[in-house]
Scaffold this active site. Structure first.
Site, PDB file in Angstrom:
ATOM      1  N   ARG A  70     -84.770  12.801  59.804  1.00 20.98           N
ATOM      2  CA  ARG A  70     -84.385  13.848  60.755  1.00 20.98           C
ATOM      3  C   ARG A  70     -84.853  15.221  60.319  1.00 20.98           C
ATOM      4  O   ARG A  70     -85.063  16.117  61.151  1.00 20.98           O
ATOM      5  CB  ARG A  70     -82.876  13.820  61.015  1.00 20.98           C
ATOM      6  CG  ARG A  70     -82.450  12.673  61.940  1.00 20.98           C
ATOM      7  CD  ARG A  70     -80.977  12.797  62.317  1.00 20.98           C
ATOM      8  NE  ARG A  70     -80.147  12.771  61.141  1.00 20.98           N
ATOM      9  CZ  ARG A  70     -79.608  11.671  60.616  1.00 20.98           C
ATOM     10  NH1 ARG A  70     -79.789  10.510  61.203  1.00 20.98           N
ATOM     11  NH2 ARG A  70     -78.887  11.729  59.527  1.00 20.98           N
ATOM     12  N   GLU A 107     -73.499   6.722  46.350  1.00 20.95           N
ATOM     13  CA  GLU A 107     -72.153   6.234  46.048  1.00 20.95           C
ATOM     14  C   GLU A 107     -72.237   4.889  45.315  1.00 20.95           C
ATOM     15  O   GLU A 107     -71.558   4.674  44.307  1.00 20.95           O
ATOM     16  CB  GLU A 107     -71.350   6.094  47.353  1.00 20.95           C
ATOM     17  CG  GLU A 107     -69.858   5.997  47.131  1.00 20.95           C
ATOM     18  CD  GLU A 107     -69.107   5.932  48.453  1.00 20.95           C
ATOM     19  OE1 GLU A 107     -67.884   5.777  48.410  1.00 20.95           O
ATOM     20  OE2 GLU A 107     -69.746   6.027  49.532  1.00 20.95           O
TER      21      GLU A 107
END
Lengths: 186, 186
Positions: A70, A107
Site C-alpha cells: 500500500r 509478533e
C-alpha cells in the site's frame, strides 16, 4: 512535529470520511482501516497526495521510499507530484539483482525487506511513505535499510497512525531528529 | 492503436535507457526487465506518468485499475495526474471485506485476483495499468473482473510489452474493441 496542528481540519475530515472500518480483518477482533474508498475518490486521493508531497518539500526530501504494497499506492504519486525519484522497498525475493536486506521481528517469527542500494545515493535525503503506522516494525527496518545504503533519512510520512499500538515511541529513537508525520491519528 | 506510431521516439529512448536487464531472474534463462532505475529518475518517471495519463484521457477513462504490485507504482500516479479514482486489484486475501474474485491459469497451477466491486460503478470506464504485458493472464483476469463488477473496460496500458510471449493475441478477444497500448515493445 505533530499532525494535530499541521493537518487542516477540513483535510482531516475529508480523509476520515473516505476510510472504511472493516471488522475482524485480517483476524478476529481487529478493526481494519480500509483506504480503498479514499483511493477511488479523486478529490480525496489528490488532496492526500498533495499533503504528503508538502511534507516531502518541507523535509527537503530528494527521494521517496514506498513500502510494499500500500505504500506504493501513496508513495509513487507523491514522488511524481514532488518531482522526486521513487524507490520501492519490497518483501524479500521480489527485487531482481543485487539487493540490501533488513530483517525485523514480527509478533511470531520475522520478516525481511529489501532495496536496491544503488538507487539511493550518499547525498539523498529519503522520505519514507506508508499508509499506516502500526507497531512500526517495517518502518523501523526501512529506516535502518536507508542508512545502511548510505543515504540520509528525511522522515516518515503516513496517512494514519494507530496511536494505541505505540509505533511512534518505537520509531523515534530510530528516526533520531527526522520527523514522523501522520495526517490522521486514529 | 499501435505504440510504434503513438509513442514519440525521444520518450521511448528515455524510458528504454532507464530499464535494466537482469539475467536469470526470477529463474535461470529469463532476462528480467527491471524498472527500478526508471522509477528512481524523476524525469523518466514523470514522463512515463504523463504518457500513461494521456492514454487515460484519450480512452475516456473514469477510473484507473492498477495490478498488484508494480501496477500500483505506475497506476496510482496516473490516477492522480489525470484526476481519476484509483482501484487496486490485489492477489487473493489482501483486500478486506467483501470482494469479487477471478481465478486464472498459470503455467503450473492457478492464481486469483480480487477487487472491491463497490469501487467500480456501472458508468465507470476503467483503464487497466501495469508495468509489463507478458502472457496476459493477469490482465485478462482483470478485464473479466471489471466487466463482472458491472463497469466498462476503457483499455489496457502498459509500459512494456514482451512481444514474443503472445500476450496481445490472447488479450485482444477479451478486450474486444478496447485498445491495448504499450509504450515500448521489447
Amino acid at each position: 512535529m505533530n499532525d494535530r496542528t499541521t493537518t487542516p481540519t477540513d483535510l482531516r475530515k475529508l480523509l476520515l470520511s473516505r476510510i472504511r472500518d472493516v471488522a475482524d480483518y485480517p483476524e478476529p477482533g481487529v478493526m481494519f482501516k480500509d483506504i480503498t474508498p479514499l483511493l477511488a475518490d479523486p478529490e480525496a486521493f489528490v488532496a492526500l497526495t498533495d499533503a504528503l508531497a508538502g511534507i516531502a518539500e518541507r523535509t527537503g526530501a530528494t527521494k521517496i521510499v514506498g513500502l510494499e504494497a500500500r505504500g506504493f499506492i501513496l508513495g509513487a504519486p507523491v514522488a511524481v507530484r514532488a518531482g522526486l525519484g521513487f524507490v520501492p522497498v519490497r518483501k524479500a525475493g521480489k527485487l531482481p539483482g543485487a539487493t540490501l536486506g533488513q530483517s525485523y521481528d514480527l509478533e511470531y517469527g520475522s520478516a525481511e525487506i529489501e532495496v536496491h542500494a544503488e538507487d539511493l545515493a550518499a547525498d539523498d535525503r529519503v522520505l519514507v511513505v506508508d499508509d499506516v503506522l502500526a507497531t512500526g516494525g517495517t518502518a523501523e527496518a526501512a529506516v535502518q535499510l536507508i542508512r545502511r545504503a548510505g543515504a540520509e533519512v528525511a522522515g516518515l510520512a503516513v496517512l494514519m497512525e494507530l496511536g494505541f499500538l505505540g509505533g511512534r515511541a518505537r520509531l523515534e529513537p530510530a528516526l533520531a531528529d527526522a520527523p514522523l508525520e501522520a495526517l490522521l491519528i486514529v
